[in-house]
Design a protein around this motif. Sequence first.
Motif: not given
Length: 347
Positions: A154-156
């Motif tokens: 996912g993002r991050g």
Amino acid sequence: MTATAAPPVPGAARRRHPARGRSLWLLVLLGVLGAIAAASVTVGSREVEWSDVLAALTGSAEGFDQAAVAKRIPRTLLALLAGAALAVSGAVMQGVTRNPLADPGILGVNMGASLAVASGIAYFGLASATGFVWVAIAGAGATSVFVYVIGSLGRGGASPLKLALAGAATSAALASSISAVVLPRGDIAEGVRSWQIGGVGGATFDGITQVLPFLAAGLAVALLSARGLNLLALGDDLAAGLGERVAVTRTTAAFGAVVLCGATTAVTGPIGFVGLVVPHVCRLLVGVDHRWLLPFSALGGAALLTAADVMGRIVARPGEIDVGIVTALIGGPFFIYIVRRQKVRDL
């Protein structure tokens, strides 16, 4: 890798924690550790005299008190070694992931080692301490990779909160798997459940001798990675710009942490929170320079786990509380404090 803000650079830490102050704290910590080790040998369901301790050390133990001391000596030695190994493992994991919540227990590494050992006992008749260690290290390594991959999705990237959640979920799943493996085997169920609590009461010199080479190797790898961990704290890009091979450094340091965690779990069972509490406390004393932090964490972890073992013997006389329960009672509130201390947006 995205994580919390990088800690202050090692140079700044050296200015705030001069060598003289660190040396003073080192002497204090050594004195505390010696006092706790002495208490571990003499204090228990019944207290003994130093004459009985000397008799046990010389191999001439005959009375009940002397025999009790003879059993407490390997127990104390194992507590010292296990505490040092778990604390250094936690400090390295925090450095590798730049995650203030990193700990072998929180990230599920201990439970992965436990499942590997339980499976080895149930399905392959594993019985030797050396066999336990190899299997535990393999289980710890596989779990570390799995949790890091899941936490990086996912993002991050691999944020502290995502890694902690991935570790908690993985730990719960592995605990259920251990129950599924053990419950059909009534002949081993009681022993595995007792071992899974985490303790040092069954220590023997033979078991310590078999696990000691693994602990020594893991500690050596961790200490040799100290400079690289200092550079990783500056960020991957800056570390690479300074000539550090980031992937190699991270993999090598993580390997040392996995060996320490897996080998310790093989002989003591899963003991949590030592690798979380001790590095944070040691940073307050000596700063973030891993060349100081890792040795101090080793001494602090040895002191904490041995003190927890002594406490478990005192509060429930004439019985005792396993050290894994005591460290959970100490580390649980500390974990909540660390979570609340971090800004939500940073997690």
